[in-house]
Design a protein around this motif. Structure first.
Motif, PDB file in Angstrom:
ATOM      1  N   PRO A   1     -53.763 -61.849 -59.197  1.00  0.00           N
ATOM      2  CA  PRO A   1     -55.220 -61.725 -59.074  1.00  0.00           C
ATOM      3  C   PRO A   1     -55.965 -63.049 -59.125  1.00  0.00           C
ATOM      4  CG  PRO A   1     -54.357 -60.092 -60.607  1.00  0.00           C
ATOM      5  CD  PRO A   1     -53.259 -61.059 -60.330  1.00  0.00           C
ATOM      6  N   THR A   2     -55.304 -64.123 -59.587  1.00  0.00           N
ATOM      7  CA  THR A   2     -55.952 -65.430 -59.611  1.00  0.00           C
ATOM      8  C   THR A   2     -55.768 -66.180 -58.304  1.00  0.00           C
ATOM      9  OG1 THR A   2     -54.048 -66.711 -60.425  1.00  0.00           O
ATOM     10  CG2 THR A   2     -55.378 -65.523 -62.062  1.00  0.00           C
ATOM     11  N   MET A   3     -54.979 -65.627 -57.376  1.00  0.00           N
ATOM     12  CA  MET A   3     -54.631 -66.339 -56.153  1.00  0.00           C
ATOM     13  C   MET A   3     -55.315 -65.787 -54.912  1.00  0.00           C
ATOM     14  SD  MET A   3     -50.531 -66.952 -56.744  1.00  0.00           S
ATOM     15  CE  MET A   3     -50.430 -68.059 -55.336  1.00  0.00           C
ATOM     16  N   VAL A   4     -55.675 -64.513 -54.920  1.00  0.00           N
ATOM     17  CA  VAL A   4     -56.271 -63.910 -53.732  1.00  0.00           C
ATOM     18  C   VAL A   4     -57.560 -63.207 -54.116  1.00  0.00           C
ATOM     19  CG1 VAL A   4     -54.016 -63.565 -52.627  1.00  0.00           C
ATOM     20  CG2 VAL A   4     -55.014 -61.714 -53.988  1.00  0.00           C
ATOM     21  N   THR A   5     -58.376 -62.920 -53.113  1.00  0.00           N
ATOM     22  CA  THR A   5     -59.590 -62.163 -53.362  1.00  0.00           C
ATOM     23  C   THR A   5     -59.238 -60.720 -53.686  1.00  0.00           C
ATOM     24  OG1 THR A   5     -59.802 -61.618 -51.023  1.00  0.00           O
ATOM     25  CG2 THR A   5     -60.883 -63.619 -51.767  1.00  0.00           C
ATOM     26  N   GLN A   6     -60.152 -60.028 -54.319  1.00  0.00           N
ATOM     27  CA  GLN A   6     -59.893 -58.647 -54.716  1.00  0.00           C
ATOM     28  C   GLN A   6     -59.623 -57.761 -53.495  1.00  0.00           C
ATOM     29  OE1 GLN A   6     -59.527 -60.052 -57.757  1.00  0.00           O
ATOM     30  NE2 GLN A   6     -59.823 -57.931 -58.362  1.00  0.00           N
ATOM     31  N   ARG A   7     -60.208 -58.111 -52.362  1.00  0.00           N
ATOM     32  CA  ARG A   7     -60.006 -57.322 -51.145  1.00  0.00           C
ATOM     33  C   ARG A   7     -58.538 -57.302 -50.724  1.00  0.00           C
ATOM     34  NH1 ARG A   7     -59.820 -59.042 -45.972  1.00  0.00           N
ATOM     35  NH2 ARG A   7     -60.520 -61.108 -46.595  1.00  0.00           N
ATOM     36  N   MET A   8     -57.807 -58.385 -51.004  1.00  0.00           N
ATOM     37  CA  MET A   8     -56.414 -58.494 -50.560  1.00  0.00           C
ATOM     38  C   MET A   8     -55.410 -58.155 -51.644  1.00  0.00           C
ATOM     39  SD  MET A   8     -56.310 -61.840 -48.080  1.00  0.00           S
ATOM     40  CE  MET A   8     -56.960 -63.017 -49.269  1.00  0.00           C
ATOM     41  N   LEU A   9     -55.880 -57.864 -52.866  1.00  0.00           N
ATOM     42  CA  LEU A   9     -54.963 -57.737 -53.988  1.00  0.00           C
ATOM     43  C   LEU A   9     -54.030 -56.541 -53.847  1.00  0.00           C
ATOM     44  CD1 LEU A   9     -54.025 -58.912 -56.614  1.00  0.00           C
ATOM     45  CD2 LEU A   9     -55.876 -57.724 -57.796  1.00  0.00           C
ATOM     46  N   SER A  10     -54.547 -55.383 -53.411  1.00  0.00           N
ATOM     47  CA  SER A  10     -53.685 -54.214 -53.254  1.00  0.00           C
ATOM     48  C   SER A  10     -52.586 -54.478 -52.237  1.00  0.00           C
ATOM     49  CB  SER A  10     -54.516 -53.006 -52.819  1.00  0.00           C
ATOM     50  OG  SER A  10     -55.356 -52.575 -53.871  1.00  0.00           O
ATOM     51  N   ARG A  11     -52.926 -55.200 -51.158  1.00  0.00           N
ATOM     52  CA  ARG A  11     -51.925 -55.534 -50.150  1.00  0.00           C
ATOM     53  C   ARG A  11     -50.858 -56.452 -50.730  1.00  0.00           C
ATOM     54  NH1 ARG A  11     -55.543 -57.801 -45.554  1.00  0.00           N
ATOM     55  NH2 ARG A  11     -57.355 -56.929 -46.611  1.00  0.00           N
ATOM     56  N   LEU A  12     -51.278 -57.397 -51.566  1.00  0.00           N
ATOM     57  CA  LEU A  12     -50.315 -58.309 -52.175  1.00  0.00           C
ATOM     58  C   LEU A  12     -49.377 -57.561 -53.118  1.00  0.00           C
ATOM     59  CD1 LEU A  12     -49.162 -61.063 -52.699  1.00  0.00           C
ATOM     60  CD2 LEU A  12     -51.074 -61.541 -54.260  1.00  0.00           C
ATOM     61  N   PHE A  13     -49.914 -56.653 -53.930  1.00  0.00           N
ATOM     62  CA  PHE A  13     -49.056 -55.845 -54.799  1.00  0.00           C
ATOM     63  C   PHE A  13     -48.071 -55.016 -53.965  1.00  0.00           C
ATOM     64  CE2 PHE A  13     -52.396 -55.964 -58.332  1.00  0.00           C
ATOM     65  CZ  PHE A  13     -51.643 -56.821 -59.104  1.00  0.00           C
ATOM     66  N   SER A  14     -48.530 -54.467 -52.846  1.00  0.00           N
ATOM     67  CA  SER A  14     -47.664 -53.671 -51.988  1.00  0.00           C
ATOM     68  C   SER A  14     -46.545 -54.522 -51.407  1.00  0.00           C
ATOM     69  CB  SER A  14     -48.488 -53.029 -50.872  1.00  0.00           C
ATOM     70  OG  SER A  14     -47.656 -52.284 -50.011  1.00  0.00           O
ATOM     71  N   LEU A  15     -46.890 -55.716 -50.945  1.00  0.00           N
ATOM     72  CA  LEU A  15     -45.877 -56.604 -50.378  1.00  0.00           C
ATOM     73  C   LEU A  15     -44.858 -57.002 -51.435  1.00  0.00           C
ATOM     74  CD1 LEU A  15     -44.980 -58.148 -47.856  1.00  0.00           C
ATOM     75  CD2 LEU A  15     -46.449 -60.042 -48.588  1.00  0.00           C
ATOM     76  N   ASP A  16     -45.321 -57.267 -52.654  1.00  0.00           N
ATOM     77  CA  ASP A  16     -44.418 -57.623 -53.744  1.00  0.00           C
ATOM     78  C   ASP A  16     -43.464 -56.477 -54.057  1.00  0.00           C
ATOM     79  OD1 ASP A  16     -43.867 -59.425 -56.272  1.00  0.00           O
ATOM     80  OD2 ASP A  16     -44.172 -57.402 -57.039  1.00  0.00           O
ATOM     81  N   ALA A  17     -44.000 -55.259 -54.166  1.00  0.00           N
ATOM     82  CA  ALA A  17     -43.153 -54.096 -54.468  1.00  0.00           C
ATOM     83  C   ALA A  17     -42.165 -53.825 -53.343  1.00  0.00           C
ATOM     84  CB  ALA A  17     -44.032 -52.861 -54.692  1.00  0.00           C
ATOM     85  N   THR A  18     -42.557 -54.154 -52.113  1.00  0.00           N
ATOM     86  CA  THR A  18     -41.679 -53.924 -50.966  1.00  0.00           C
ATOM     87  C   THR A  18     -40.551 -54.940 -50.932  1.00  0.00           C
ATOM     88  OG1 THR A  18     -43.516 -52.994 -49.691  1.00  0.00           O
ATOM     89  CG2 THR A  18     -41.604 -53.760 -48.455  1.00  0.00           C
ATOM     90  N   LEU A  19     -40.892 -56.209 -51.078  1.00  0.00           N
ATOM     91  CA  LEU A  19     -39.877 -57.256 -50.968  1.00  0.00           C
ATOM     92  C   LEU A  19     -38.891 -57.248 -52.132  1.00  0.00           C
ATOM     93  CD1 LEU A  19     -41.970 -60.277 -49.613  1.00  0.00           C
ATOM     94  CD2 LEU A  19     -40.471 -58.718 -48.358  1.00  0.00           C
ATOM     95  N   GLN A  20     -39.289 -56.664 -53.278  1.00  0.00           N
ATOM     96  CA  GLN A  20     -38.354 -56.635 -54.395  1.00  0.00           C
ATOM     97  C   GLN A  20     -37.133 -55.757 -54.104  1.00  0.00           C
ATOM     98  OE1 GLN A  20     -40.163 -55.120 -57.953  1.00  0.00           O
ATOM     99  NE2 GLN A  20     -40.111 -53.000 -57.288  1.00  0.00           N
ATOM    100  N   GLU A  21     -37.228 -54.919 -53.056  1.00  0.00           N
ATOM    101  CA  GLU A  21     -36.066 -54.125 -52.696  1.00  0.00           C
ATOM    102  C   GLU A  21     -34.900 -55.005 -52.258  1.00  0.00           C
ATOM    103  OE1 GLU A  21     -35.695 -51.053 -53.310  1.00  0.00           O
ATOM    104  OE2 GLU A  21     -37.745 -50.780 -53.986  1.00  0.00           O
ATOM    105  N   ILE A  22     -35.214 -56.229 -51.797  1.00  0.00           N
ATOM    106  CA  ILE A  22     -34.147 -57.168 -51.443  1.00  0.00           C
ATOM    107  C   ILE A  22     -33.233 -57.405 -52.641  1.00  0.00           C
ATOM    108  CG2 ILE A  22     -33.676 -59.549 -50.719  1.00  0.00           C
ATOM    109  CD1 ILE A  22     -36.352 -59.473 -49.216  1.00  0.00           C
ATOM    110  N   ILE A  23     -33.847 -57.450 -53.829  1.00  0.00           N
ATOM    111  CA  ILE A  23     -33.071 -57.677 -55.056  1.00  0.00           C
ATOM    112  C   ILE A  23     -32.022 -56.587 -55.238  1.00  0.00           C
ATOM    113  CG2 ILE A  23     -33.231 -57.764 -57.581  1.00  0.00           C
ATOM    114  CD1 ILE A  23     -36.087 -58.881 -57.215  1.00  0.00           C
TER     115      ILE A  23
END
Length: 400
Positions: free
Chosen positions: A126-148
């Motif tokens: 939340p300190t890196m992106v605007t609030q408008r993009m935060l949900s998308r960033l959380f979604s991308l993070d949850a998606t890419l963690q599947e690589i793990i």
């Protein structure tokens, strides 16, 4: 995909995401690596289970505590200290001859000291992106963690079986140190200042949305742990089919996360996304065939990354910035408890009713998570306009 491109184009986001993924990558390696190493050392799966249990209990107990330390002593010092202790403990298990009691104790220390990378990065976003993009960033993070969870188990299994279990654990520790150092030295981590929490530990659990996310996460991850045990019981420990079915689940999560990342999160969204997971587990009971199970696990996976993304968004919109690390720590502890309970319950039902018993446990736990999310939907924050007021250090989007 354009929406994700906008997120990744934000200065520092792509680098932080890559660093934290590398730092968290051993999460997909340590459990299986320890299982193979301890079983080979003592010729006992019971011994391996004891060490793994100590690791998990340590992680679950330390989660809320180490996350609060970041507000008191600073993010970098806490991450550096825990990284050194955790890596040293796991290297000791790999390289130093010791008895089962000593190895169990060292495993508990490794769990207690596991670096709180996930709470740190989800507090940082939340300190890196605007609030408008935060949900998308959380979604991308949850998606890419599947690589793990797709690459990690395959990598540790290959190294441990083709070279040796000692080399497998050492390689996992090396990856953790390299990724952890990269993340810790990132400028964004150095600039992040988390105000000390004014609440006692556990005070964040007085907020209903936080309890909702902890409980639903515990039940959902418990369902997935039970489903994995059921799949292994269908194909056996030696069958590659089990790994392929579990990989189909992760691939489904990847697809679901990318497809739904830009979708508005409504109060009913969490319940619906978890219900998709429950549906997949329920239908898996019908036919214990490879292709059917792979398809149903793909279906169940479609809901997992979007559900985890919604949970992160609920916390970000509910909890003060100073308390978000502890909130994410409780979520992680709840998921660890869920995984342990789900695996244990599935094992009992599998012995009694066969693989269908394991799938039944997965369906019941995931369904319970969906019901809790639906019943308490009105206690969730309204995210239809995005995540609410930004935290103290978040960038604010100015109107033109």
């Amino acid at each position: 995909m354009r929406a994700y491109g906008e997120v990744l184009a934000t200065p520092g986001v792509a680098r932080i995401m890559a660093a934290q993924l590398m730092a968290r990558f051993p999460q997909g390696m340590y459990s299986l690596g320890l299982l193979l190493h301890v079983e080979r050392t003592f010729d006992s799966y019971a011994a391996a289970g004891l060490v793994l249990a100590a690791l998990s209990i340590g992680q679950g107990a330390a989660g809320p505590l180490t996350t609060r330390w970041m507000g008191r002593w600073g993010t970098r010092p806490v991450l550096a200290l825990t990284l050194v202790v955790a890596a040293a403990s796991l290297l000791a298990i790999a390289l130093v001859p010791m008895g089962l009691a000593a190895m169990t104790a060292v495993g508990a220390v490794a769990g207690l000291a596991m670096p709180p990378i996930t709470p740190a990065v989800r507090t940082l976003y939340p300190t890196m992106v605007t609030q408008r993009m935060l949900s998308r960033l959380f979604s991308l993070d949850a998606t890419l963690q599947e690589i793990i969870w797709v690459v990690g188990p395959v990598a540790i299994t290959f190294v441990s079986t083709q070279i040796g279990t000692v080399e497998g654990l050492v390689s996992a520790a090396v990856v953790q140190v390299l990724g952890g150092v990269w993340f810790i030295l990132s400028p964004e981590v150095g600039r992040m200042r988390i105000p000390p929490s004014g609440k006692r530990i556990g005070g964040v659990l007085k907020k209903v949305p936080v309890v909702l996310v902890v409980v639903t996460g515990m039940l959902l991850i418990g369902g997935f742990a039970a489903s994995e045990a059921a799949v292994v019981s269908v194909f056996g420990h030696e069958g590659f089919e089990a790994g392929m079915v579990i990989a189909a689940n992760a691939f489904g999560s990847l697809v679901g996360g990318l497809a739904l990342g830009g979708v508005i999160i409504r109060r009913r969204s969490l319940a619906i996304r978890i219900a998709v997971c429950a549906l997949g587990f329920g239908l898996a009971c019908l036919i214990l065939d490879f292709w059917w199970l792979a398809l149903m696990f793909f279906l169940a996976g479609i809901g997992i990354a979007p559900a985890l993304s919604a949970m992160s968004s609920i916390v970000a919109a509910t909890v003060r910035f100073s308390d978000t690390p502890e909130a994410y720590g409780w979520i992680g502890s709840g998921q660890l408890i869920g995984a342990a309970v789900g695996s244990a319950a599935a094992g009992i039902l599998i012995d009694w009713q066969g693989p269908i018993g394991g799938f039944a446990v997965a369906f019941v736990l995931a369904s319970a998570a969906a019901i809790v999310a639906w019943v308490l939907r009105h206690r969730q924050p309204d995210l239809t306009q995005g995540i609410g007021e930004p935290p103290e250090t978040a960038p604010i989007e100015l109107a033109r």
